[in-house]
Write a protein that holds these residues in place. Structure first.
Motif, PDB file in Angstrom:
ATOM      1  N   ILE A  77      43.082  66.876  61.100  1.00 54.81           N
ATOM      2  CA  ILE A  77      44.429  66.625  61.492  1.00 54.81           C
ATOM      3  C   ILE A  77      44.656  65.034  61.364  1.00 54.81           C
ATOM      4  N   ASN A  78      45.879  64.635  61.309  1.00 54.50           N
ATOM      5  CA  ASN A  78      46.145  63.177  61.279  1.00 54.50           C
ATOM      6  C   ASN A  78      45.323  62.276  60.275  1.00 54.50           C
ATOM      7  N   TYR A  79      45.106  63.142  59.126  1.00 52.70           N
ATOM      8  CA  TYR A  79      44.645  62.236  57.915  1.00 52.70           C
ATOM      9  C   TYR A  79      43.000  61.924  58.210  1.00 52.70           C
ATOM     10  N   GLY A  80      42.395  62.507  58.795  1.00 49.91           N
ATOM     11  CA  GLY A  80      41.024  62.293  59.241  1.00 49.91           C
ATOM     12  C   GLY A  80      40.186  63.110  58.482  1.00 49.91           C
ATOM     13  N   GLY A  81      38.781  62.761  58.575  1.00 50.22           N
ATOM     14  CA  GLY A  81      37.563  63.678  58.047  1.00 50.22           C
ATOM     15  C   GLY A  81      37.551  63.241  56.573  1.00 50.22           C
ATOM     16  N   ALA A  82      36.868  64.061  55.775  1.00 45.72           N
ATOM     17  CA  ALA A  82      36.726  63.891  54.417  1.00 45.72           C
ATOM     18  C   ALA A  82      38.071  64.109  53.600  1.00 45.72           C
ATOM     19  N   GLY A  83      38.391  63.554  52.684  1.00 43.97           N
ATOM     20  CA  GLY A  83      39.587  63.064  51.904  1.00 43.97           C
ATOM     21  C   GLY A  83      39.496  63.503  50.546  1.00 43.97           C
ATOM     22  N   PHE A  84      40.397  64.193  49.563  1.00 42.23           N
ATOM     23  CA  PHE A  84      40.460  64.065  48.224  1.00 42.23           C
ATOM     24  C   PHE A  84      41.831  64.108  47.808  1.00 42.23           C
ATOM     25  N   GLY A  85      42.067  63.154  46.679  1.00 43.57           N
ATOM     26  CA  GLY A  85      43.241  63.244  46.230  1.00 43.57           C
ATOM     27  C   GLY A  85      43.424  63.490  44.837  1.00 43.57           C
ATOM     28  N   SER A  86      44.604  64.265  44.267  1.00 41.13           N
ATOM     29  CA  SER A  86      44.748  64.679  42.829  1.00 41.13           C
ATOM     30  C   SER A  86      46.205  64.775  42.694  1.00 41.13           C
ATOM     31  N   SER A  87      46.741  65.073  41.413  1.00 42.82           N
ATOM     32  CA  SER A  87      48.088  65.351  41.094  1.00 42.82           C
ATOM     33  C   SER A  87      47.870  66.810  40.274  1.00 42.82           C
ATOM     34  N   ASN A  88      46.918  67.343  40.162  1.00 41.74           N
ATOM     35  CA  ASN A  88      46.760  68.786  39.364  1.00 41.74           C
ATOM     36  C   ASN A  88      47.085  69.922  40.591  1.00 41.74           C
ATOM     37  N   ASP A  89      47.476  70.857  39.996  1.00 48.37           N
ATOM     38  CA  ASP A  89      47.465  72.339  40.576  1.00 48.37           C
ATOM     39  C   ASP A  89      46.144  72.863  40.380  1.00 48.37           C
ATOM     40  N   TYR A  90      45.927  73.713  41.663  1.00 43.46           N
ATOM     41  CA  TYR A  90      44.589  74.492  41.766  1.00 43.46           C
ATOM     42  C   TYR A  90      44.815  75.846  42.191  1.00 43.46           C
ATOM     43  N   SER A  91      44.381  76.714  41.174  1.00 46.02           N
ATOM     44  CA  SER A  91      44.405  78.348  41.481  1.00 46.02           C
ATOM     45  C   SER A  91      43.458  78.682  42.585  1.00 46.02           C
ATOM     46  N   ALA A  92      42.290  78.025  42.654  1.00 47.45           N
ATOM     47  CA  ALA A  92      41.474  78.380  43.574  1.00 47.45           C
ATOM     48  C   ALA A  92      40.688  77.136  44.075  1.00 47.45           C
ATOM     49  N   MET A  93      40.734  77.143  45.396  1.00 51.59           N
ATOM     50  CA  MET A  93      40.165  75.650  45.876  1.00 51.59           C
ATOM     51  C   MET A  93      38.636  76.003  46.358  1.00 51.59           C
ATOM     52  N   GLY A  94      37.942  77.041  45.673  1.00 48.08           N
ATOM     53  CA  GLY A  94      36.828  77.072  46.212  1.00 48.08           C
ATOM     54  C   GLY A  94      35.788  76.313  45.529  1.00 48.08           C
ATOM     55  N   TRP A  95      35.878  75.303  44.753  1.00 49.85           N
ATOM     56  CA  TRP A  95      34.894  74.469  44.109  1.00 49.85           C
ATOM     57  C   TRP A  95      34.338  73.599  45.258  1.00 49.85           C
ATOM     58  N   TYR A  96      32.859  73.250  45.056  1.00 48.46           N
ATOM     59  CA  TYR A  96      32.231  72.699  45.822  1.00 48.46           C
ATOM     60  C   TYR A  96      32.609  71.115  46.001  1.00 48.46           C
TER      61      TYR A  96
END
Length: 113
Positions: A77-96
């Protein structure tokens, strides 16, 4: 437009339709991101431009549509921890992702831009 008691409780009554629960009409993109409970854009939804905490949808997203907006997701929460940015759509977020595992059911906050 009426705001439900549930939405009023979640937003403190200050924001009308800051997010949306439920199905969207085809092509609707009122929010920067729409997160889906299941892979392939199925199940319950949560949408917003920015969210410091996803409430009851915290750590439940399995797929996401960003509608071309660049969005950064955060593990905590509050933009903490690991972050990842993208403008793509993802039909499954299970990638490593190193040090995190997968993004499936692992997003707690996000912001556009």
């Amino acid at each position: 437009m009426r705001i439900s008691k549930y939405e009023k409780a979640l937003t403190g009554g200050c924001c009308r339709r800051a997010f949306h629960w439920g199905p969207f009409a085809a092509g609707q993109s009122a929010n920067a991101s729409i997160f889906y409970d299941n892979n392939d854009y199925g199940g319950a939804t949560y949408g917003a431009d920015n969210s410091t905490w996803m409430g009851s949808f915290d750590n439940k997203a399995s797929s996401v549509k960003n509608f071309g907006y660049y969005v950064t997701w955060w593990q905590d929460i509050n933009y903490g921890g690991a972050g990842f940015g993208s403008s793509n759509d993802y039909s499954a977020m299970g990638w490593y992702v190193p040090f995190l595992g997968t993004w499936n059911d692992n997003i707690s906050s996000f912001h556009r831009g």
